[in-house]
Design a protein around this motif. Structure first.
Motif, PDB file in Angstrom:
ATOM      1  N   GLY A 182       0.812  -1.205   0.000  1.00 31.65           N
ATOM      2  CA  GLY A 182       0.000   0.000   0.000  1.00 31.65           C
ATOM      3  C   GLY A 182       0.849   1.260   0.000  1.00 31.65           C
ATOM      4  O   GLY A 182       0.556   2.227  -0.718  1.00 31.65           O
ATOM      5  N   SER A 240     -14.291  -3.052  -0.890  1.00 31.33           N
ATOM      6  CA  SER A 240     -14.279  -2.666  -2.302  1.00 31.33           C
ATOM      7  C   SER A 240     -15.491  -1.839  -2.694  1.00 31.33           C
ATOM      8  O   SER A 240     -15.462  -1.138  -3.708  1.00 31.33           O
ATOM      9  CB  SER A 240     -14.220  -3.925  -3.183  1.00 31.33           C
ATOM     10  OG  SER A 240     -13.065  -4.682  -2.907  1.00 31.33           O
ATOM     11  N   ALA A 243      -5.730  -3.585  -7.106  1.00 33.21           N
ATOM     12  CA  ALA A 243      -6.727  -3.728  -6.039  1.00 33.21           C
ATOM     13  C   ALA A 243      -7.259  -5.151  -5.972  1.00 33.21           C
ATOM     14  O   ALA A 243      -7.478  -5.699  -4.887  1.00 33.21           O
ATOM     15  CB  ALA A 243      -7.870  -2.737  -6.259  1.00 33.21           C
ATOM     16  N   GLU A 244      -7.484  -5.777  -7.152  1.00 33.92           N
ATOM     17  CA  GLU A 244      -7.987  -7.149  -7.173  1.00 33.92           C
ATOM     18  C   GLU A 244      -6.943  -8.110  -6.613  1.00 33.92           C
ATOM     19  O   GLU A 244      -7.268  -9.037  -5.858  1.00 33.92           O
ATOM     20  CB  GLU A 244      -8.360  -7.551  -8.603  1.00 33.92           C
ATOM     21  CG  GLU A 244      -9.461  -6.708  -9.215  1.00 33.92           C
ATOM     22  CD  GLU A 244     -10.758  -6.802  -8.424  1.00 33.92           C
ATOM     23  OE1 GLU A 244     -11.010  -7.845  -7.816  1.00 33.92           O
ATOM     24  OE2 GLU A 244     -11.510  -5.805  -8.416  1.00 33.92           O
ATOM     25  N   ASP A 284      -4.700  -7.426  -4.445  1.00 33.68           N
ATOM     26  CA  ASP A 284      -4.602  -7.199  -3.004  1.00 33.68           C
ATOM     27  C   ASP A 284      -5.708  -7.951  -2.264  1.00 33.68           C
ATOM     28  O   ASP A 284      -5.456  -8.604  -1.247  1.00 33.68           O
ATOM     29  CB  ASP A 284      -4.681  -5.702  -2.715  1.00 33.68           C
ATOM     30  CG  ASP A 284      -4.358  -5.384  -1.273  1.00 33.68           C
ATOM     31  OD1 ASP A 284      -3.248  -5.732  -0.816  1.00 33.68           O
ATOM     32  OD2 ASP A 284      -5.208  -4.792  -0.592  1.00 33.68           O
ATOM     33  N   ASN A 285      -6.929  -7.869  -2.757  1.00 31.90           N
ATOM     34  CA  ASN A 285      -8.047  -8.563  -2.106  1.00 31.90           C
ATOM     35  C   ASN A 285      -7.877 -10.079  -2.141  1.00 31.90           C
ATOM     36  O   ASN A 285      -8.135 -10.767  -1.148  1.00 31.90           O
ATOM     37  CB  ASN A 285      -9.367  -8.175  -2.772  1.00 31.90           C
ATOM     38  CG  ASN A 285      -9.907  -6.850  -2.257  1.00 31.90           C
ATOM     39  OD1 ASN A 285      -9.437  -6.320  -1.256  1.00 31.90           O
ATOM     40  ND2 ASN A 285     -10.880  -6.303  -2.946  1.00 31.90           N
TER      41      ASN A 285
END
Length: 282
Positions: A91, A157, A104-105, A107-108
């Motif tokens: 981050g 999200s 972002a995907e 990371d999730n």
């Protein structure tokens, strides 16, 4: 005989390939932050591996040794801590440099492995190897932890929070609190209730500060210190057991105290707003 269509005479061999090469890397090229995120996922998977090979399989085969189980448990938790470091750093790097469109995907998905699957599996194995545990009940608790992280990440999200705050306990903090509760080796029922309580905090609306600036440094220092405590416990160093218990208690206390501070701050904010509204009335 080769027939050439006049309408296609301006076609240059390799042009389509060049266009694809120019378009696809925009979505497939990994940034430095993405590489750190993949390190997070790798650590989570290896935590599951060590939990299986060092704790579960020896227990099922009847060849479990206390020392080996201790080393494997410590290694699994250290890997989760290392995953938390990767999660913290990706981050920071993404904000300083850049991340790819799929950052972002990634990371999730990585968080789901390291802070959802790995701690839930740790709870499940605990329910299988502990003397006073009940396997099926522990499985329910493990599923609760996993689903809480899934819901937590999905909501993250979709919901926009004010800058600098999380809604619900962050999944890395929740995962470390769950494994700390298990490592304390409390009676089964209190352990189960505490684990479910952490799962509830992850899906709650309690606000938690994001680790930035001094808070990020403090969190990183705490994680490194926790690794040292686990290593001392794994190698049966003098005072290692006491260090582990102290670290686990501090983690659980932080998990319980932060929501109290957040709730008190929210109540005070509501009171201040009401006072200002009353004062503004003619």
């Amino acid at each position: 005989m080769t027939v050439i269509d006049p309408d296609t005479t301006d076609w240059v061999p390799g042009a389509d390939a060049d266009d694809d090469a120019e378009e696809m890397p925009l979505s497939l090229r990994l940034s430095i932050a993405d590489t750190l995120t993949l390190g997070n996922a790798t650590c989570g998977f290896m935590a599951v591996y060590f939990t299986t090979t060092g704790i579960l399989i020896p227990h099922l085969s009847g060849s479990a040794e206390t020392g080996m189980a201790r080393h494997s448990a410590a290694t699994a938790v250290i890997l989760m801590l290392l995953a938390a470091i990767f999660d913290l750093c990706d981050g920071l790097v993404a904000r300083k440099l850049r991340s790819s469109p799929m950052g972002a995907e990634l990371d999730n998905l990585s968080d789901l492995i390291s802070f959802g699957l790995a701690p839930a599996y740790f709870v499940l194995v605990y329910g299988m190897v502990a003397d006073d545990a009940h396997q099926r009940v522990a499985a329910v608790a493990a599923i609760t932890v996993l689903l809480a992280v899934v819901l937590r990440l999905a909501r993250f999200s979709c919901v926009t929070m004010k800058d600098g705050m999380f809604q619900g306990m962050p999944s890395p903090f929740g995962a470390l609190t769950v494994v700390s509760i298990v490592l304390l080796e409390l009676p089964f029922v209190p352990t189960l209730l505490a684990v479910i309580g952490v799962a509830w905090l992850m899906v709650s609306r309690v606000e938690y500060p994001k680790p930035r600036g001094i808070l990020a440094v403090a969190m990183l220092s705490w994680i490194v210190g926790a690794m040292g405590m686990l290593a001392a416990w794994a190698f049966d160093a003098p005072g290692g057991q006491l260090l582990l218990q102290t670290g686990c208690v501090l983690q659980v206390v932080l998990g319980a105290v932060i929501p109290l501070f957040a709730t008190a701050r929210r109540v005070n904010s509501i009171r201040d707003n009401r006072r200002e509204a009353r004062a503004a009335q003619p």
